[in-house]
Design an enzyme around this catalytic site. Structure first.
Site, mmCIF file in Angstrom:
data_model
loop_
_atom_site.group_PDB
_atom_site.id
_atom_site.type_symbol
_atom_site.label_atom_id
_atom_site.label_comp_id
_atom_site.label_asym_id
_atom_site.label_seq_id
_atom_site.Cartn_x
_atom_site.Cartn_y
_atom_site.Cartn_z
ATOM 1 N N THR A 217 0.806 -1.215 0.000
ATOM 2 C CA THR A 217 0.000 0.000 0.000
ATOM 3 C C THR A 217 0.844 1.272 0.000
ATOM 4 O OG1 THR A 217 -1.539 1.293 1.357
ATOM 5 C CG2 THR A 217 -0.120 -0.215 2.525
ATOM 6 N N TYR B 69 -1.926 0.159 10.246
ATOM 7 C CA TYR B 69 -2.209 -0.523 8.977
ATOM 8 C C TYR B 69 -0.989 -0.447 8.063
ATOM 9 C CZ TYR B 69 -3.709 -1.164 4.199
ATOM 10 O OH TYR B 69 -3.764 -1.571 2.888
#
Ligand code: UDP
Length: 307
Positions: free
Chosen positions: A89, A113
């Site tokens: 990501t 995250y």
């Protein structure tokens, strides 16, 4: 074959092979599935991905995204599956220091995250050196859109993503869309993101897998368009595409949101010969609008509002 615990995934999205329901937290189940199918390679998408939730409950994120992936890697090593395409990501970069972010940009994630994904990239590099398990990590920017046949699209519960929320507001299924932050250092004050169509992401996975099968070493690629769109621009284009009025309210910044995240995806072009073909904003919005409308029609048929 697809292995999914169906916590956030949908059985109806599995179209091209058998579905095995199982959890990465369950090594025995993994061993069973790996010995049954003996895969040569794995594409690993399974992770929790709500930034805000990761701040409130990091254990949930490290347990699933890191410990779960370690179980997967153990099962791969045990069964001799030697290649992995991993969903990473742009959240692994943190606050960008440049307008466009290249793979060499420092990775200083600002939430659990992003850290869980960065940890996995690092672990994958170590596994590659030590065990020869080769992987390609694909750092997605903002995945968006739906497939061209309107069969598969974004179906989250809860829905937190900008484009589905805008389309729900356009359809009158929520009262308004809230712009999180209007005082960013961007031309219109709202956040800028690089939206990439899921069909382009899917193509990149196929290309990455083919590269691994041909012996490509462990590597990392950004997947984005190199163009950013602000929250206000996305809302304006959605109003044009849907032909609907979209009620907008403004609100405070969302914690953990950098002002601008735009990819430099030159490497994926040069090395994987990948380029986005359907990621202009209008195409993304039109495909998502078609899919949402068809899903709402199905929902309304399943549970019609009775007078
Ligand atoms: N955003 C917004 N209102 C919303 C949801 C998102 O203004 O209701 C903004 C958010 O601050 C970010 C951008 O839209 O700048 C994209 O957010 P999304 O949650 O879709 O993806 P993320 O960037 O978190 O991966």
């Amino acid at each position: 074959m697809v292995l999914d615990n169906l916590v956030y995934g949908h059985a109806s999205s599995v179209r091209w092979g058998p579905l095995e329901v199982g959890d990465l937290a369950d090594p025995q189940r993994l061993a069973e599935v790996f010995s049954r199918y003996r895969p040569d390679a794995v594409m690993h998408f399974a992770a929790y991905a709500y930034v805000g939730e990761s701040v409130e409950d990091p254990a949930k994120y490290y347990q699933n995204n890191v410990a779960g992936t370690l179980n997967l890697l153990a099962a791969m090593r045990e069964s001799g599956a030697g290649q992995l395409v991993f969903s990473s990501t742009c959240a692994s970069y943190g606050h960008p220091q440049t307008d466009r972010i290249a793979e060499s940009h420092p990775q200083v994630p600002i939430n659990p995250y992003g850290r869980s994904k960065l940890m996995m990239e690092q672990i994958l590099a170590d596994y590659s050196s030590a065990y020869g398990l080769r992987s390609i990590s694909l750092r997605y920017f903002n995945a968006a859109g739906a497939d061209a046949d309107a069969e598969i699209g974004e179906d989250h519960d809860p829905e937190t993503h900008l484009i589905p929320i805008i389309l729900e507001a356009a359809a009158g299924r929520r009262p308004s869309v809230q712009v999180y932050g209007t005082d960013y250092d961007t031309p219109d004050g709202s956040c800028i993101r690089d939206y990439i169509h899921v069909t382009d992401l899917a193509a990149a996975h196929v290309t990455a897998l083919a590269a691994l099968m041909q012996g490509h070493p462990t590597d990392v690629f950004n997947l984005g368009t190199g163009r950013g769109a602000s929250v206000r621009e996305v809302i304006d284009r959605a109003a044009a595409i849907t032909g609907r009025r979209i009620p907008v309210v403004t609100g405070p910044r969302r914690p953990g949101d950098p002002a601008m995240l735009v990819a430099d995806a030159t490497r994926a072009g040069e090395i994987l010969d990948w380029a986005p073909h359907c990621s202009d904003l209008d195409t993304i919005l039109a495909s998502a609008w078609r899919w949402h409308q068809s899903r709402w029609a199905d929902d309304d048929q399943a549970s019609p509002v009775r007078p």
